[in-house]
Design a protein around this motif. Structure first.
Motif, PDB file in Angstrom:
ATOM      1  N   SER A  41       0.840  -1.192   0.000  1.00 56.71           N
ATOM      2  CA  SER A  41       0.000   0.000   0.000  1.00 56.71           C
ATOM      3  C   SER A  41       0.877   1.246   0.000  1.00 56.71           C
ATOM      4  O   SER A  41       0.507   2.271  -0.580  1.00 56.71           O
ATOM      5  CB  SER A  41      -0.929  -0.013   1.218  1.00 56.71           C
ATOM      6  OG  SER A  41      -0.169   0.012   2.397  1.00 56.71           O
ATOM      7  N   ARG A  42       2.038   1.139   0.630  1.00 57.10           N
ATOM      8  CA  ARG A  42       2.924   2.298   0.598  1.00 57.10           C
ATOM      9  C   ARG A  42       3.553   2.467  -0.775  1.00 57.10           C
ATOM     10  O   ARG A  42       3.880   3.577  -1.191  1.00 57.10           O
ATOM     11  CB  ARG A  42       4.003   2.173   1.674  1.00 57.10           C
ATOM     12  CG  ARG A  42       3.582   2.883   2.949  1.00 57.10           C
ATOM     13  CD  ARG A  42       4.706   2.868   3.948  1.00 57.10           C
ATOM     14  NE  ARG A  42       4.870   1.545   4.545  1.00 57.10           N
ATOM     15  CZ  ARG A  42       6.034   1.041   4.905  1.00 57.10           C
ATOM     16  NH1 ARG A  42       7.132   1.719   4.699  1.00 57.10           N
ATOM     17  NH2 ARG A  42       6.093  -0.157   5.467  1.00 57.10           N
ATOM     18  N   ALA A  43       3.740   1.361  -1.483  1.00 59.18           N
ATOM     19  CA  ALA A  43       4.283   1.451  -2.836  1.00 59.18           C
ATOM     20  C   ALA A  43       3.203   1.899  -3.822  1.00 59.18           C
ATOM     21  O   ALA A  43       3.517   2.211  -4.971  1.00 59.18           O
ATOM     22  CB  ALA A  43       4.838   0.107  -3.263  1.00 59.18           C
ATOM     23  N   GLY A  44       1.962   1.897  -3.384  1.00 56.39           N
ATOM     24  CA  GLY A  44       0.887   2.422  -4.217  1.00 56.39           C
ATOM     25  C   GLY A  44       0.360   1.440  -5.243  1.00 56.39           C
ATOM     26  O   GLY A  44      -0.003   1.828  -6.341  1.00 56.39           O
ATOM     27  N   VAL A  45       0.349   0.155  -4.905  1.00 57.58           N
ATOM     28  CA  VAL A  45      -0.253  -0.799  -5.834  1.00 57.58           C
ATOM     29  C   VAL A  45      -1.400  -1.526  -5.139  1.00 57.58           C
ATOM     30  O   VAL A  45      -1.450  -1.629  -3.913  1.00 57.58           O
ATOM     31  CB  VAL A  45       0.778  -1.844  -6.330  1.00 57.58           C
ATOM     32  CG1 VAL A  45       1.739  -1.203  -7.280  1.00 57.58           C
ATOM     33  CG2 VAL A  45       1.485  -2.489  -5.170  1.00 57.58           C
ATOM     34  N   GLU A  46      -2.305  -2.027  -5.964  1.00 58.64           N
ATOM     35  CA  GLU A  46      -3.494  -2.660  -5.439  1.00 58.64           C
ATOM     36  C   GLU A  46      -3.333  -4.167  -5.528  1.00 58.64           C
ATOM     37  O   GLU A  46      -2.728  -4.682  -6.469  1.00 58.64           O
ATOM     38  CB  GLU A  46      -4.684  -2.236  -6.293  1.00 58.64           C
ATOM     39  CG  GLU A  46      -5.922  -1.933  -5.504  1.00 58.64           C
ATOM     40  CD  GLU A  46      -6.994  -1.441  -6.458  1.00 58.64           C
ATOM     41  OE1 GLU A  46      -8.077  -2.030  -6.461  1.00 58.64           O
ATOM     42  OE2 GLU A  46      -6.731  -0.482  -7.219  1.00 58.64           O
ATOM     43  N   LYS A  47      -3.864  -4.859  -4.569  1.00 59.71           N
ATOM     44  CA  LYS A  47      -3.727  -6.309  -4.526  1.00 59.71           C
ATOM     45  C   LYS A  47      -4.330  -6.954  -5.782  1.00 59.71           C
ATOM     46  O   LYS A  47      -5.452  -6.637  -6.174  1.00 59.71           O
ATOM     47  CB  LYS A  47      -4.468  -6.813  -3.293  1.00 59.71           C
ATOM     48  CG  LYS A  47      -4.141  -8.222  -2.914  1.00 59.71           C
ATOM     49  CD  LYS A  47      -4.801  -8.562  -1.579  1.00 59.71           C
ATOM     50  CE  LYS A  47      -4.535  -9.990  -1.203  1.00 59.71           C
ATOM     51  NZ  LYS A  47      -5.128 -10.355   0.068  1.00 59.71           N
ATOM     52  N   GLY A  48      -3.588  -7.821  -6.403  1.00 56.32           N
ATOM     53  CA  GLY A  48      -4.085  -8.505  -7.587  1.00 56.32           C
ATOM     54  C   GLY A  48      -4.049  -7.688  -8.850  1.00 56.32           C
ATOM     55  O   GLY A  48      -4.466  -8.139  -9.906  1.00 56.32           O
ATOM     56  N   LYS A  49      -3.527  -6.472  -8.762  1.00 56.17           N
ATOM     57  CA  LYS A  49      -3.531  -5.602  -9.950  1.00 56.17           C
ATOM     58  C   LYS A  49      -2.119  -5.225 -10.379  1.00 56.17           C
ATOM     59  O   LYS A  49      -1.926  -4.206 -11.008  1.00 56.17           O
ATOM     60  CB  LYS A  49      -4.322  -4.319  -9.640  1.00 56.17           C
ATOM     61  CG  LYS A  49      -5.790  -4.535  -9.365  1.00 56.17           C
ATOM     62  CD  LYS A  49      -6.579  -4.399 -10.653  1.00 56.17           C
ATOM     63  CE  LYS A  49      -8.033  -4.765 -10.430  1.00 56.17           C
ATOM     64  NZ  LYS A  49      -8.724  -3.795  -9.611  1.00 56.17           N
ATOM     65  N   TYR A  50      -1.146  -6.017  -9.974  1.00 57.59           N
ATOM     66  CA  TYR A  50       0.213  -5.663 -10.365  1.00 57.59           C
ATOM     67  C   TYR A  50       0.983  -6.903 -10.797  1.00 57.59           C
ATOM     68  O   TYR A  50       0.616  -8.028 -10.491  1.00 57.59           O
ATOM     69  CB  TYR A  50       0.949  -4.964  -9.215  1.00 57.59           C
ATOM     70  CG  TYR A  50       1.084  -5.787  -7.955  1.00 57.59           C
ATOM     71  CD1 TYR A  50       2.163  -6.653  -7.766  1.00 57.59           C
ATOM     72  CD2 TYR A  50       0.127  -5.700  -6.945  1.00 57.59           C
ATOM     73  CE1 TYR A  50       2.284  -7.403  -6.619  1.00 57.59           C
ATOM     74  CE2 TYR A  50       0.232  -6.449  -5.792  1.00 57.59           C
ATOM     75  CZ  TYR A  50       1.311  -7.289  -5.636  1.00 57.59           C
ATOM     76  OH  TYR A  50       1.419  -8.038  -4.498  1.00 57.59           O
ATOM     77  N   ILE A  51       2.012  -6.650 -11.599  1.00 54.91           N
ATOM     78  CA  ILE A  51       2.891  -7.723 -12.063  1.00 54.91           C
ATOM     79  C   ILE A  51       4.242  -7.539 -11.373  1.00 54.91           C
ATOM     80  O   ILE A  51       4.835  -6.470 -11.443  1.00 54.91           O
ATOM     81  CB  ILE A  51       3.111  -7.629 -13.584  1.00 54.91           C
ATOM     82  CG1 ILE A  51       1.783  -7.620 -14.322  1.00 54.91           C
ATOM     83  CG2 ILE A  51       3.993  -8.763 -14.058  1.00 54.91           C
ATOM     84  CD1 ILE A  51       1.100  -8.912 -14.375  1.00 54.91           C
TER      85      ILE A  51
END
Lengths: 474, 164
Positions: free
Chosen positions: A301-311
């Motif tokens: 969350s601090r890196a700014g990505v959403e669960k299941g939405k990143y590679i």
């Protein structure tokens, strides 16, 4: 050395193919699924004369001509696997404190069968190498647990390798001692010896190629069975004198074997015994603890990505010790310029996926911002446990030949693996054909830098964001 | 002290001129003069075999036995003196360390005990190991639960299929 007859009976069983146990294949207990490696394993379990059909340790008995076919080495007691710890309940009212052994230490109460069978109640594994080698050691641990029910397994590994065992449910203690250190401090060396002696191991397994020195180290631990790899060249001379069973890898680098680097050890450990068929080799599996999950979610969350939405992108060129590459593959890191192109393709895919760079060292922060772009997301992760957790929450993984590839397959995540050559790919991902989720892109020139970026881009396009219900299930 | 001449009768009078006669005579005197000659028993120990004899003085008084006074001297060598003082100093240092650390309020304080300190030096590492081991046990339990859930789920699906 303490029980030579015992080791004879154990080792000779190795030489026998399964056919000496009539009907054994039919009696195979429902094995753990072996879907990661079906082809090769099935052939072995079928009774083909395998690499393990050799004489037993010639250092211990030079006149050994192999097992006698007509002789029942195991006797009447030894059928079947060992029982789990046969521990009677403690009696708190007993004034003598009778039967208050710690678990798995049952000298007086053990049955005779346990002695004859050569039960293993406490085992120690001395694992050489870093993260990659330790991750690949997981099947061995699982096999130990399956073959010897109730065994307590401890691990001795290097500081980097130890971190892996936060994902392993089969291990009790993990101690830090680097077996690859050629000149260990005397204090450390003797301390580790003392620790191993005090735990009274039944079996000690070592994956460091042993010369006389390492073999002596194992010998001095006073374990009942000392089992390990020895150098295939002259450096291994005399090492077998101190070991009850030894394996010779084809090369001096065990990691050259790739995913199957511990093949000989696995076969020997899972060898059939009376009433016990060859133990099928379990696939690589890792587990994730809740604590780890919470930590990584926070980081994400601090890196700014959403669960299941990143590679997850792993395998940035770096001289960090945390790059998790294998010792068997030197050319396995890709420079950031090429990663930038792949990342562009991922984020332009239109299905809302974002690349998430995993950097093994803080110093890559600026490089990533310069080369890939300011708005790209990156995360600083060095431990394999956190990496696994990250991969588990991801939609997919693009990685070179680092531990990330194995971890992704262990968690059944879609994965694009970049290899420097076809050969390496076959060695490190022998199960890729059976797995639909794993795509291999190999360089044709034998150098990872020359990899066909278009092919990678095509493979990356297939990634789909993980549906939320699927994540909820895990 | 009185028993020494019994054991070593000749040492009593070895400084006297006629050693050979004197030795057995003393024993004899002791035996024969059971009542009257108690003085014969009161011979001093004479550690001549150990230390060097410096002087023997014989004083003659009429109607009495001779007074015999011997003087000897015992010197420590320089090395021995050095060893003695070294030992003394080391013992003192050890004593200060040992007895000084016996009552350290820190090790009885809450701050130390509540974190798991038990007085050994190694407790910190033991506790760390136990924490890790229990975390892995927890992991094993979670995995087993998951597996059981999966199996139960599969069974339920089978049942439902059977009902339909």
């Amino acid at each position: 050395m303490q029980t030579p007859t015992m080791s004879t009976s154990m080792a000779t069983l190795t030489a026998r193919p399964t056919s000496t146990v009539p009907g054994a294949p039919a009696k195979l207990p429902a094995p753990r699924q072996c879907y990661l490696l079906p082809g090769r394993r099935a052939g072995l379990a079928g009774g083909a004369p395998s690499a393990s059909s050799k004489k037993k340790n010639p250092w211990l008995d030079p006149f050994d001509d192999g097992p006698d076919e007509d002789f029942d080495y195991t006797g009447v007691y030894s059928g079947g696997k060992q029982e789990e710890d046969p521990r009677p309940p403690e009696d708190p009212t007993n004034p003598y404190g009778f039967l208050r052994f710690p678990p798995s230490y049952m000298p007086e109460l053990d049955s005779l069968a346990s002695k004859v069978r050569g039960d293993v109640r406490r085992a120690c594994c001395v694992v050489s190498g870093g993260v990659y080698e330790n991750v690949l050691f997981f099947p061995v641990l699982q096999l130990l647990k399956d073959r010897y029910p109730g065994v307590l397994i401890d691990v001795v590994a290097s500081a980097r390798g130890k971190q892996v065992y936060e994902m392993c449910k089969n291990v009790r203690y993990a101690n830090v001692y680097d077996p690859d250190d050629e000149w260990p401090e005397p204090a450390e060396y003797t301390h580790q010896l003392g620790v191993m002696k005090n735990r009274y191991y039944d079996m000690i397994l070592s994956t460091k190629l042993a010369g006389t020195g390492h073999a002596l180290f194992l010998f001095m631990s006073s374990a009942r069975e000392k089992v390990g790899y020895v150098y295939p060249n002259v450096n291994g001379a005399g090492a077998g004198l101190f070991l009850t069973e030894m394996f010779k890898p084809p090369t001096t680098n065990l990691s050259d074997g790739g995913y199957n680097m511990y093949q000989e050890m696995l076969e020997w450990l899972g060898r059939p015994a009376k009433g016990v068929p060859q133990q099928p080799i379990p696939p690589l599996r890792v587990s994730i603890s809740k604590k780890l999950r919470a930590i990584v979610e926070d980081k994400c969350s601090r890196a700014g990505v959403e669960k299941g939405k990143y590679i997850v992108v792993h395998g940035i060129e770096s001289d960090s010790v945390a790059n998790m590459k294998s010792r068997g593959d030197d050319d396995c890191l890709l420079p950031l310029e090429q990663w930038a192109e792949i990342a562009k393709e991922i984020s332009s895919g239109g299905n809302g996926l974002r690349p998430l760079f995993v950097m093994p060292h803080e110093k890559h922060r600026e490089e990533i911002e310069d080369i890939v772009g300011k708005e790209t997301s990156y995360i600083f992760i060095t431990t394999p446990g956190q990496l696994t957790c990250l991969i588990n929450d991801a939609a997919g993984v693009v990685a070179t030949n680092t531990a990330a590839v194995q971890l992704a397959n262990a968690r059944d995540k879609p994965c694009v693996a970049l290899f420097s050559s076809e050969k390496k790919a076959r060695v490190f991902l022998p199960y890729a054909e059976e797995k639909k989720s794993c795509t291999i892109v190999a360089s044709t020139t034998g150098k990872l830098v020359d990899i066909d970026i278009e092919a990678v881009k095509n493979a990356v396009k297939d990634f789909q964001p993980a549906p939320s219900f699927a994540l909820a299930q895990q | 002290m009185a028993s020494v001449p019994l054991l070593k009768p000749h040492s009593h009078c070895s400084a006297l001129p006629s050693v050979r006669r004197c030795g057995p005579a003393t024993v004899h005197a002791q035996r024969s003069a059971g009542r009257s000659g108690a003085a014969a028993l009161k011979a001093r120990a004479f550690p001549l075999d150990v230390v060097p004899l410096m002087v023997t003085m014989v004083e003659h008084v009429d109607n009495q036995r001779d007074w015999v006074v011997t003087k000897s001297i015992w010197h420590l060598s320089d090395t021995a003196i050095k060893s003695f003082y070294t030992f003394y100093a080391m013992f003192t240092v050890w004593g200060i360390c040992f007895f000084g650390s016996m009552k350290d309020p820190f090790y009885d304080s809450e701050y130390y005990r509540e974190q798991g300190g038990d007085g050994t030096v190694h407790w910190y590492y033991d506790r760390q190991e136990d924490l890790e081991a229990s975390a892995r046990e927890e992991l094993l339990r979670e995995d087993l639960l998951e597996e059981i859930e999966k199996r139960v789920g599969g069974l339920r699906e089978l049942e439902e299929a059977g009902i339909k």
